[in-house]
Design a protein around this motif. Sequence first.
Motif, PDB file in Angstrom:
ATOM      1  N   TYR A  86      10.335  -4.102  -4.366  1.00  0.00           N
ATOM      2  CA  TYR A  86       9.451  -3.036  -4.775  1.00  0.00           C
ATOM      3  C   TYR A  86       9.201  -3.423  -6.292  1.00  0.00           C
ATOM      4  O   TYR A  86      10.076  -3.360  -7.155  1.00  0.00           O
ATOM      5  CB  TYR A  86      10.251  -1.533  -4.667  1.00  0.00           C
ATOM      6  N   GLN A  87       7.808  -3.660  -6.415  1.00  0.00           N
ATOM      7  CA  GLN A  87       7.353  -4.153  -7.854  1.00  0.00           C
ATOM      8  C   GLN A  87       6.806  -2.832  -8.570  1.00  0.00           C
ATOM      9  O   GLN A  87       6.615  -3.007  -9.756  1.00  0.00           O
ATOM     10  CB  GLN A  87       6.345  -5.207  -7.708  1.00  0.00           C
ATOM     11  N   PHE A  88       6.219  -1.590  -7.752  1.00  0.00           N
ATOM     12  CA  PHE A  88       5.754  -0.665  -8.486  1.00  0.00           C
ATOM     13  C   PHE A  88       4.550  -0.805  -9.108  1.00  0.00           C
ATOM     14  O   PHE A  88       4.020  -0.366 -10.212  1.00  0.00           O
ATOM     15  CB  PHE A  88       6.667   0.324  -9.396  1.00  0.00           C
ATOM     16  N   GLU A  89       3.744  -2.063  -8.614  1.00  0.00           N
ATOM     17  CA  GLU A  89       2.277  -2.372  -9.403  1.00  0.00           C
ATOM     18  C   GLU A  89       1.093  -1.393  -8.524  1.00  0.00           C
ATOM     19  O   GLU A  89       0.168  -1.334  -9.299  1.00  0.00           O
ATOM     20  CB  GLU A  89       1.921  -3.743  -8.958  1.00  0.00           C
ATOM     21  N   ASN A  90       1.300  -0.938  -7.403  1.00  0.00           N
ATOM     22  CA  ASN A  90       0.165  -0.078  -6.781  1.00  0.00           C
ATOM     23  C   ASN A  90       0.487   1.521  -6.990  1.00  0.00           C
ATOM     24  O   ASN A  90       0.368   1.973  -5.789  1.00  0.00           O
ATOM     25  CB  ASN A  90      -0.230  -0.768  -5.529  1.00  0.00           C
ATOM     26  N   GLY A  91       1.356   1.902  -7.634  1.00  0.00           N
ATOM     27  CA  GLY A  91       1.657   3.215  -7.705  1.00  0.00           C
ATOM     28  C   GLY A  91       3.194   3.487  -7.022  1.00  0.00           C
ATOM     29  O   GLY A  91       3.705   2.267  -6.571  1.00  0.00           O
ATOM     30  N   ILE A  92       3.427   4.695  -6.865  1.00  0.00           N
ATOM     31  CA  ILE A  92       4.902   5.073  -6.318  1.00  0.00           C
ATOM     32  C   ILE A  92       4.651   4.882  -4.762  1.00  0.00           C
ATOM     33  O   ILE A  92       3.893   5.518  -4.228  1.00  0.00           O
ATOM     34  CB  ILE A  92       5.114   6.525  -6.746  1.00  0.00           C
ATOM     35  N   PRO A  93       5.463   3.974  -4.155  1.00  0.00           N
ATOM     36  CA  PRO A  93       5.366   3.865  -2.612  1.00  0.00           C
ATOM     37  C   PRO A  93       5.624   5.201  -1.842  1.00  0.00           C
ATOM     38  O   PRO A  93       6.580   5.962  -2.356  1.00  0.00           O
ATOM     39  CB  PRO A  93       6.185   2.744  -2.463  1.00  0.00           C
ATOM     40  N   LYS A  94       5.027   5.422  -0.738  1.00  0.00           N
ATOM     41  CA  LYS A  94       4.939   6.563  -0.189  1.00  0.00           C
ATOM     42  C   LYS A  94       6.510   6.889   0.418  1.00  0.00           C
ATOM     43  O   LYS A  94       6.734   8.145   0.707  1.00  0.00           O
ATOM     44  CB  LYS A  94       4.205   6.728   0.989  1.00  0.00           C
ATOM     45  N   ASN A  95       7.062   5.931   0.683  1.00  0.00           N
ATOM     46  CA  ASN A  95       8.550   6.134   1.105  1.00  0.00           C
ATOM     47  C   ASN A  95       9.571   6.312   0.182  1.00  0.00           C
ATOM     48  O   ASN A  95      10.915   6.373   0.505  1.00  0.00           O
ATOM     49  CB  ASN A  95       8.801   4.680   2.126  1.00  0.00           C
TER      50      ASN A  95
END
Length: 974
Positions: A23-32
Motif C-alpha cells: 500500500y503506497q497511497f499514491e492513487n488515493g485511499i484504497p477502497k478496502n
Amino acid sequence: MLKKLWGTMFLLSSIYSYGTTIYQFENGIPKNIKSINTSRLKITNEKYKDGNHSLKWNFNKNDSISILGDVGYSTFKDGGKEKARSSYSMWIYNKKPIDDKLIVQFKKNGIVKTSFPINMNFTGWRTMWVQYDRDMTGTPEEGMDEITFIAPNTSGEILIDQVIPSVLIDPRHNARDEQVPFVNLPADDAVNAHWMALYKNYNLIKYHKDNKPLTEKEIVSIKSIEDKFFNEIIKKVSVNKDIIEKKKEQLKEYKKINLEFIKRLVIYKNITSEERENIKYVPTKEFGIFLRELGYMYHSTNNIKEKNEIYSIFQNALNYMYDQGWTKGSSQGTIHHLGYQFREIYQGVFLMKTPLLKNNNLEKAREMVTWYSAMGIIYTDPNSMRGINIDILNTMLPGMLTAILLNDNINKEAQELTQFNKYLTKAITYSPGVIGGFKKDGSVFHHMQNYPAYGKGAFEGLTPIIYYLGGTPYGIKGVAYNIVKNSLLMSRIYSNKFNYLLTLTGRHPNNKFKIDDSGFKYTALGGENGVDKELAEAYLRLTPNGKDANKFKNLGFSPEKAPNGSWTMNMGSLQLHRRGEWLAGVKGYSRYLVGNETYIKNNLFGRYMSYGTFQILQDSLEQSGFVQEGWNWSHYPGTTAINLPLDKLKSNISQVDIYSGVEEMLLSDETYSGGNSLNGNGMFAMKLHEHPKYNGSHRARKSVFFFDNRAILLGSNIENNDAIHETHTTLFQNYLGQNNIIKENKIYKENTLLLDSQNNLYKIKNNEVVYSKDLQHSLDQNTGKPTKNNFELAYINHGKSPKNGTYEYAILIKGDKKSQRNFEKNSNYKVLNQDYSSHIVEDNISKMRGYAFFEKSSLQNDKFIKTIDTPSLILLSPEKDTLDISFVDPDLRLYEGIDKSQYDKNGLMKEVSIYSRNWKGNDGLPHTSTLTLKGKYKLKIGKNVKLKTDKNNTILEITSTYGTPVKIKLIKTK
C-alpha cells in the motif's frame, strides 16, 4: 550522485492479491481501507516513504482503521528450499511522541488471530519487520482477511506509508528496537548478534559518576588518542562559496527522497515493475561520504562565516537523517551488515564534534553513533566471551571508538576508554573450535573457516585502533597484542607478497583480494614498548618505499629478508613452504573445516578448491599463472577430481536451514587432513572424500612432502563410480598471456618430464600425462558468463571409474638450469611406502623422513618406527646421536563419534549448514597417541610427551590438540 532503487509496487484500489501486496497511497485511499471516522483519513504529500504521498490519520482515543482483504500470510513449509517466513512491515511518521502504543491486529472472520504493539514514544519515521509466527501474540492463520490499527489512548496524528501485509523475510534479519522490542529475541545470541542486537547492546551501557579527578597523564593520553584519530581521517579540501552552495543543493535533493540502507531492499524482491519509480533513495554510504566531506570542508577554512554555513548544512543533514529514522533506538526493520555502510557517517560526526558541542547538538549525534556502532558490546560479560567476531573488528570497532571520543565529559570518556580496553583485552583471545576470531596457528576465522579476506578487513579495523591507543594507559598490550602480531606476521607467510594463495580466497577466487601492509605499520607503531621491530621490518619488506617507510628507516629499521621455512596452519588444514621469494602451499578440508564457500553470485564452480590444492606463488596471482577469465575450474593444481563440464560442476545452492544464508559450504566425513613441519621442511596429507551431494563415491589418499626446493606428491586409492567423466590429478594450470600461442596437445604414457611456463620442473612416474596449450574457454565464477584466455594445462589421467588409482610426481620449484639437469638425473628421494595405510618418503639429501599414516599402523621393515596407534603425520630428522621428531594428530577432535544430525535415515551424509553445528564452538579434545620407536632413547625436549622403554623399543605417549605439531628431541642411549 543520487542513486535510485527501482522497486515495484502493486497499487490497491479494490483489488487484493495473495502474496506481496504494498500500500503506497499514491492513487488515493484504497477502497478496502475502512475507519470509524473516515473524515479523519486523508492522503498527504507532507512526508512519504515512497512515491510522493502517504496516508494521514488524525485519531482520537480508541479510533481504528481496518484494511480489508487477504493479508497474504503463508504458513512456513518445513523441509522446502525457502527458509524465509512471512513478516509484516510498515512505516509510521510520528510528529509528537505519544506515551502509549499503537496496536496492530490481524483478524479472520472478525476474530483477532494475532497482534503486536508499537511503542509510539518517538518522532520521525519508524519501520518494523514483525514475523507472524515468532514475534506476534496469538496464532496466525492463512486466510486472515483484515488488519486493524487501534489508536493509542489519546488523540494524535501520524502518517502511514508502504504497508506490506506479508513479505517473506529471512528470519535471521528481523531486528528489534525501542518501538518493537519483542522482535527476533533469538538474534541477541545468534551468530549475527553483533549486527542485530543493537537494543540489547545499548542497554548494557553502564556509566557511574566519578568525582575522582583524572591524572595529567590520563588527560594527555585522551588528547593524544583524539589527535591521532583526527589526523588519520582528516583531509584538506577546497572551500569557496560555489562549493558551499553545491552542498546546499545536494542536501536539498537528498531531502526530496529517502535515506535507505541497502539490506532493507530485500523486501521488494517479489513485487511487480509497474511503479518502480515510486522507490527512490539515497544509500547510507553515499550520505556518509557527504557528511564527511562537510567535515573536511569545516577544517579546511579559517573563515568563520564559511564555517558557520558548513555547520548549518551539516546539522540540517543530521536532522534529515534523524527524521528518516536514523537515530538512537531505531533499527530500520533490519540492521544486518550495517557497519559497511556507516563508517563515513561516524567519521563525519567526529570531525564536527566541536561545532556540535558548541551548538548543544552533540549528545543526540553521539547517541546515534553509540546505538548503530553497538558500542554497548564493550560491556559484555567477560565470562561469556569466546573470542571476537571479525565483523566487529572490521566494521564496528571504529564506530565504537568514535562514540567514546564524542563524549563531552572527559571522565565519562576515560571510563569508556578503560572499558574499551578491558573488552578488547578479553575479546582478543584464541577462540574455540571453528567459531570466529584468532587461532593459535595464526589463522583468522570468519564464516567458520580461516578467511584471509575477512582477516584483512579485521586488521584494517583493529590495527589503527591499536595505534591510536598505543602509548597510553588504554593501549592493547601483552597477550592480546601478541595474538594480533602473530596473526599479522602469518598473513605475510601465506601471501607472496600481497596475494594470498588461491585456495584461501573463499568465495572470491580472483586476484582482487590482498593483504594490507598498513596493519603492520599501525601495530608496529602501537607497540607496548615503542615501535615493534618485527612488524616494522616486515612492513619495510612489503612496502620499502611506502609513505611511512622513512619513519621506520630513521629509527634504524631495515627490511626483513623474505621468510624461509615451513609452517603448519592446521586450523585451516594448510601447509606452507617458502624458499627464496616463492611460496608453495597445499590445502585440504575435513569434517570440521568446509571445503568451499559458494553463494548465488560467488564462486559458482569452487567445489574443488580444497581437494589437496597445491599452488606455487611468486609475485602476484597473475604472474604466478592464475587469472579467473578462462580458468578451468575442474583443474585446480594438485587436486584429484572428476573432470566435469562446467554446467555439471556448477554448485546447486540453497538455504539449507535458518542458521545459514543461501550458500554452499560442504563438509567431508573425514577427520584426517593437515600438515606438519620440522627444521624448515614440511609435509601434508589428507583423506579426500567428496560430499554425497555430488559424488560420494569419489575418494583419494593424498600426500605432499617438502624438502628444500623439492616437493614430492603421492596419491593412492583413487576411486569413484563416474563412468562418463575422467578423473584427473592436475599438475599445473598456467595463464600464458594475451599473445597468440602455438597450440600443443600431447599425451605421455610413461615417465615424464615437464617444465612449465613458471620454471617449475615436474617429474612424473608411471602415469598417463596429458599436456595442452590452447585458448581455454570457461565461465565467470560470479556471473556464469563465458570467459576465455590462453593457458597451459597438465594433468595425470586416471580414466573413468578409477579403482585403486595412484600417482607419484616430484617438482623442482624455481630451479636454475644446473639444478634442473641434476633433478632430471636424480630427484633425491625414495618412496618407502604408498598404499591405503601410509605414504612414506625419505629425502636422500637430509635423510629426513615423512610419514603420512592414514590408519594406525605397524611397520615391519622401517628403520625408525615400529607402531603408531593414531592416524598421524610424522617427520623424523636423524643425526648421529639424536632424533628430531615432529608429530601431528590432524584430527581437530571437536567431537567424537559421528554427528548423527548430518546423516539421513539411510546413513548418507546430508548437506547441513556449518553454522547449525552444535560442535562448532567446542574446544578440541586432547588426545594421547602412542608412538613406538625402534631403539632406545631418552627425552631431551618434548612438551606433553611421556617416554618409557620396552626391551629395545622406546614408547612415546604424545598428547596434542587442534592438530598442533609436537616437537620432540631424543638422545640415543645404549
